[in-house]
Design a protein around this motif. Structure first.
Motif, mmCIF file in Angstrom:
data_model
loop_
_atom_site.group_PDB
_atom_site.id
_atom_site.type_symbol
_atom_site.label_atom_id
_atom_site.label_comp_id
_atom_site.label_asym_id
_atom_site.label_seq_id
_atom_site.Cartn_x
_atom_site.Cartn_y
_atom_site.Cartn_z
ATOM 1 N N VAL A 83 0.845 -1.190 0.000
ATOM 2 C CA VAL A 83 0.000 0.000 0.000
ATOM 3 C C VAL A 83 0.883 1.243 0.000
ATOM 4 O O VAL A 83 1.769 1.372 0.856
ATOM 5 N N PRO A 84 0.654 2.182 -0.914
ATOM 6 C CA PRO A 84 1.371 3.452 -0.813
ATOM 7 C C PRO A 84 0.963 4.149 0.493
ATOM 8 O O PRO A 84 -0.231 4.177 0.837
ATOM 9 N N VAL A 85 1.921 4.689 1.219
ATOM 10 C CA VAL A 85 1.616 5.358 2.491
ATOM 11 C C VAL A 85 0.585 6.461 2.274
ATOM 12 O O VAL A 85 -0.294 6.671 3.113
ATOM 13 N N ALA A 86 0.638 7.136 1.140
ATOM 14 C CA ALA A 86 -0.323 8.209 0.858
ATOM 15 C C ALA A 86 -1.757 7.694 0.784
ATOM 16 O O ALA A 86 -2.699 8.465 0.943
ATOM 17 N N ASN A 87 -1.960 6.385 0.568
ATOM 18 C CA ASN A 87 -3.305 5.809 0.507
ATOM 19 C C ASN A 87 -3.856 5.430 1.877
ATOM 20 O O ASN A 87 -5.018 5.046 1.990
ATOM 21 N N VAL A 88 -3.029 5.485 2.914
ATOM 22 C CA VAL A 88 -3.507 5.169 4.263
ATOM 23 C C VAL A 88 -4.325 6.357 4.752
ATOM 24 O O VAL A 88 -3.812 7.457 4.914
ATOM 25 N N LEU A 89 -5.601 6.121 4.953
ATOM 26 C CA LEU A 89 -6.514 7.188 5.376
ATOM 27 C C LEU A 89 -6.551 7.350 6.889
ATOM 28 O O LEU A 89 -6.846 8.429 7.382
ATOM 29 N N ALA A 90 -6.287 6.263 7.639
ATOM 30 C CA ALA A 90 -6.355 6.337 9.102
ATOM 31 C C ALA A 90 -5.614 5.159 9.709
ATOM 32 O O ALA A 90 -5.473 4.113 9.079
ATOM 33 N N ILE A 91 -5.183 5.345 10.951
ATOM 34 C CA ILE A 91 -4.665 4.262 11.776
ATOM 35 C C ILE A 91 -5.280 4.438 13.149
ATOM 36 O O ILE A 91 -5.373 5.570 13.657
ATOM 37 N N TYR A 92 -5.734 3.330 13.742
ATOM 38 C CA TYR A 92 -6.384 3.424 15.050
ATOM 39 C C TYR A 92 -6.305 2.098 15.790
ATOM 40 O O TYR A 92 -6.084 1.048 15.190
ATOM 41 N N ALA A 93 -6.486 2.176 17.097
ATOM 42 C CA ALA A 93 -6.519 0.978 17.939
ATOM 43 C C ALA A 93 -7.921 0.383 17.877
ATOM 44 O O ALA A 93 -8.902 1.072 18.167
ATOM 45 N N ARG A 94 -8.011 -0.884 17.497
ATOM 46 C CA ARG A 94 -9.321 -1.546 17.392
ATOM 47 C C ARG A 94 -10.082 -1.492 18.714
ATOM 48 O O ARG A 94 -11.288 -1.283 18.755
ATOM 49 N N GLU A 95 -9.374 -1.690 19.820
ATOM 50 C CA GLU A 95 -10.030 -1.798 21.117
ATOM 51 C C GLU A 95 -10.587 -0.481 21.642
ATOM 52 O O GLU A 95 -11.574 -0.474 22.380
ATOM 53 N N THR A 96 -9.973 0.644 21.293
ATOM 54 C CA THR A 96 -10.407 1.929 21.851
ATOM 55 C C THR A 96 -10.912 2.910 20.808
ATOM 56 O O THR A 96 -11.607 3.866 21.143
ATOM 57 N N GLY A 97 -10.513 2.713 19.544
ATOM 58 C CA GLY A 97 -10.861 3.671 18.498
ATOM 59 C C GLY A 97 -9.934 4.862 18.458
ATOM 60 O O GLY A 97 -10.063 5.710 17.581
ATOM 61 N N ASP A 98 -8.981 4.948 19.390
ATOM 62 C CA ASP A 98 -8.041 6.070 19.393
ATOM 63 C C ASP A 98 -7.080 5.944 18.223
ATOM 64 O O ASP A 98 -6.583 4.856 17.933
ATOM 65 N N GLY A 99 -6.811 7.045 17.560
ATOM 66 C CA GLY A 99 -5.889 7.030 16.439
ATOM 67 C C GLY A 99 -5.895 8.342 15.708
ATOM 68 O O GLY A 99 -6.177 9.387 16.290
ATOM 69 N N MET A 100 -5.591 8.286 14.422
ATOM 70 C CA MET A 100 -5.486 9.502 13.630
ATOM 71 C C MET A 100 -5.978 9.239 12.220
ATOM 72 O O MET A 100 -5.651 8.220 11.623
ATOM 73 N N ALA A 101 -6.769 10.185 11.698
ATOM 74 C CA ALA A 101 -7.218 10.124 10.311
ATOM 75 C C ALA A 101 -6.368 11.081 9.492
ATOM 76 O O ALA A 101 -6.001 12.153 9.963
#
Length: 143
Positions: A83-101
């Motif tokens: 996956v091109p890094v530019a295509n990553v729309l978000a990363i988050y923790a499944r258990e808490t939903g905390d992350g970044m879009a």
């Protein structure tokens, strides 16, 4: 100093991945499937896919400034994901939903989760700990 700024996204991606793993959470990413992204097509919905990139689900995870790649099993079949890094729309923790879009489309309703076959179940939240979110992840948009 050059006007070409170094993109921040790959650094945030690696930092939040490390935070998730160190905290005992399962890191998930939402990916826009275009521009050379190689993912299992059966799990793509509305041009997006959600992938579990936790250590129990993937092998040979590589995250550089341009590409994220790993191997994982989907439905018992080993596949290489790129996956091109530019295509990553978000990363988050499944258990808490905390992350970044990284884009407004990161939490598009109906995105299908493609969960690689895990070798062991993810750690459960400690009693009285955070519960798995019921709605969208609580993400912050970075522009």
């Amino acid at each position: 100093m050059s006007n070409d700024a170094i993109p921040q996204q790959p650094y945030f991606l690696r930092a939040l991945y490390e935070w998730c793993v160190d905290s005992g959470y399962t890191p998930y990413i939402t990916v826009k499937v275009e521009g050379g992204a190689k993912v299992p097509a059966a799990y793509v919905k509305d041009g997006q896919i959600v992938l579990n990139i936790g250590p129990a689900a993937v092998r040979n995870l590589q995250m550089d400034n341009d590409w994220l790649s790993f191997s994982a099993r989907f439905g018992g079949v080993a596949q290489v994901i790129e996956v091109p890094v530019a295509n990553v729309l978000a990363i988050y923790a499944r258990e808490t939903g905390d992350g970044m879009a990284f884009s407004q489309q990161a939490t598009k309703p109906g995105a299908l989760e493609a969960v690689a076959d895990e070798e062991e179940p993810p750690p459960s939240a400690p009693e009285g700990g955070p519960a798995r979110p019921k709605g969208k992840p609580s993400l912050r948009v970075v522009k």
